[in-house]
Design a protein around this motif. Structure first.
Motif, PDB file in Angstrom:
ATOM      1  N   VAL A 160       0.759  -1.315  -0.054  1.00 37.23           N
ATOM      2  CA  VAL A 160       0.038   0.060   0.018  1.00 37.23           C
ATOM      3  C   VAL A 160       0.747   1.179   0.017  1.00 37.23           C
ATOM      4  N   PRO A 161       0.219   2.409  -0.458  1.00 35.59           N
ATOM      5  CA  PRO A 161       1.280   3.564  -0.608  1.00 35.59           C
ATOM      6  C   PRO A 161       0.949   4.298   0.755  1.00 35.59           C
TER       7      PRO A 161
ATOM      8  N   PRO B 157      -6.226   5.626  -2.814  1.00 35.85           N
ATOM      9  CA  PRO B 157      -6.433   4.328  -3.124  1.00 35.85           C
ATOM     10  C   PRO B 157      -5.694   3.974  -4.414  1.00 35.85           C
ATOM     11  N   SER B 158      -4.910   3.111  -4.503  1.00 38.60           N
ATOM     12  CA  SER B 158      -4.296   2.716  -5.712  1.00 38.60           C
ATOM     13  C   SER B 158      -4.902   1.774  -6.447  1.00 38.60           C
ATOM     14  N   ALA B 159      -4.683   1.499  -7.730  1.00 34.02           N
ATOM     15  CA  ALA B 159      -5.179   0.698  -8.642  1.00 34.02           C
ATOM     16  C   ALA B 159      -5.272  -0.807  -8.051  1.00 34.02           C
ATOM     17  N   HIS B 160      -3.876  -1.032  -7.524  1.00 34.06           N
ATOM     18  CA  HIS B 160      -3.656  -2.261  -6.961  1.00 34.06           C
ATOM     19  C   HIS B 160      -4.641  -2.561  -5.716  1.00 34.06           C
ATOM     20  N   VAL B 161      -4.578  -1.501  -5.031  1.00 34.56           N
ATOM     21  CA  VAL B 161      -5.386  -1.843  -3.808  1.00 34.56           C
ATOM     22  C   VAL B 161      -7.051  -2.169  -4.054  1.00 34.56           C
ATOM     23  N   ILE B 162      -7.245  -1.734  -5.084  1.00 35.96           N
ATOM     24  CA  ILE B 162      -8.593  -1.630  -5.388  1.00 35.96           C
ATOM     25  C   ILE B 162      -9.178  -3.024  -6.182  1.00 35.96           C
ATOM     26  N   GLU B 163      -7.981  -3.188  -6.801  1.00 36.53           N
ATOM     27  CA  GLU B 163      -8.217  -4.909  -7.346  1.00 36.53           C
ATOM     28  C   GLU B 163      -8.116  -5.880  -6.428  1.00 36.53           C
TER      29      GLU B 163
END
Length: 264
Positions: free
Chosen positions: A126-127, A154-160
């Motif tokens: 996470v960032p 909210p990074s794209a990786h977190v959302i995925e």
């Protein structure tokens, strides 16, 4: 904060010992395996809060650490040494030098799934402004819980990765207006509100909408700032996503934490 560990093998439950800038810790259990995620409290306070939730520290199967900041890691070393607990953390978190000797240390590799007895854990990068921070998606049977705090944006990786959870512990750290008008110095305001700091209520709502609400049984607002947020503001930001129905929403507080929640 009171109660005992919910019974029923394979049922995923969770509780908060407390959440905020002065200390964070979350319990996760499937009825047989008990994990403590972070320990930002003193040894004595952690033991007291665990007892309030029906657990002795020696009943814990592991202590998972998200990152090295004191409000998450202050009690990790003392609790692990006193009670012989295995600690799971990333090498970067360990290299911060804040934990002292950990006799039972296990490395976490971000994005590499591992298991502790009956619980499956996905550590997610996470960032956040720490050395090698992660958050966790924890699964038991058909149910999964997302622990998602200390998140700058909210990074794209977190959302995925966190889409489709049955329960979510979600950071609602600050109200943007309260932060801007509050007592913090400008440098701290930039840090908290920046891309590597903490989520504002509005960002939490934006993220929640993209994670999807269909499966979510429990949504817990967590890590609320004492100076820059209020529970009613966090709830106000999220309730519109639930068509005004706040029954699925809870708040984990600094002093009282949150009692056991079970995902059916």
């Amino acid at each position: 904060m009171s109660g005992k560990v919910p019974e029923g093998r394979g049922r995923l439950s969770f509780a908060s010992l407390g959440s905020g800038s002065k200390g964070n810790a979350t319990l996760v259990s499937d009825g047989e395996t008990h994990l403590l995620v972070d320990c930002g409290f003193t040894l004595r306070e952690a033991e007291r809060r665990l007892a309030g939730l029906g657990l002795h520290p020696r009943q814990l199967d592991a202590l998972l650490v998200t990152h090295e900041h004191g409000d998450h890691g202050r009690g990790v070393g003392p609790l692990a040494r006193r009670h012989g607990l295995p600690v799971y953390l990333t090498p970067g978190t360990w290299l911060s030098g804040r934990f002292g000797e950990l006799p039972l240390r296990h490395w976490i590799t971000p994005q590499a799934r591992f298991a502790v007895k009956g619980l499956t854990i996905d550590p997610v990068t996470v960032p956040h402004d720490a050395r090698e921070p992660v958050q966790f998606r924890i699964t038991a049977g058909k149910r999964c819980l997302g622990l998602l705090t200390d998140l700058g944006h909210p990074s794209a990786h977190v959302i995925e990765v966190f889409a489709g959870c049955d329960g979510l512990v979600l950071e609602c750290n600050h109200d943007s207006r309260m932060l801007a008008e509050g007592p913090y110095p400008a440098s701290l305001k930039r840090r908290v509100g920046g891309d590597w700091g903490h989520l504002a209520n509005g960002q939490a709502a934006w993220l929640l909408a993209r994670l999807g609400l269909d499966r979510l049984q429990r949504i817990v607002c967590s890590h609320l700032s004492d100076h820059n947020n209020r529970p009613e503001l966090a709830l106000e930001a999220l309730v519109p996503l639930l068509d005004g129905d706040a029954s699925r929403l809870k708040v984990a507080t600094q002093d009282a934490g949150l009692g056991w929640q079970t995902l059916d």
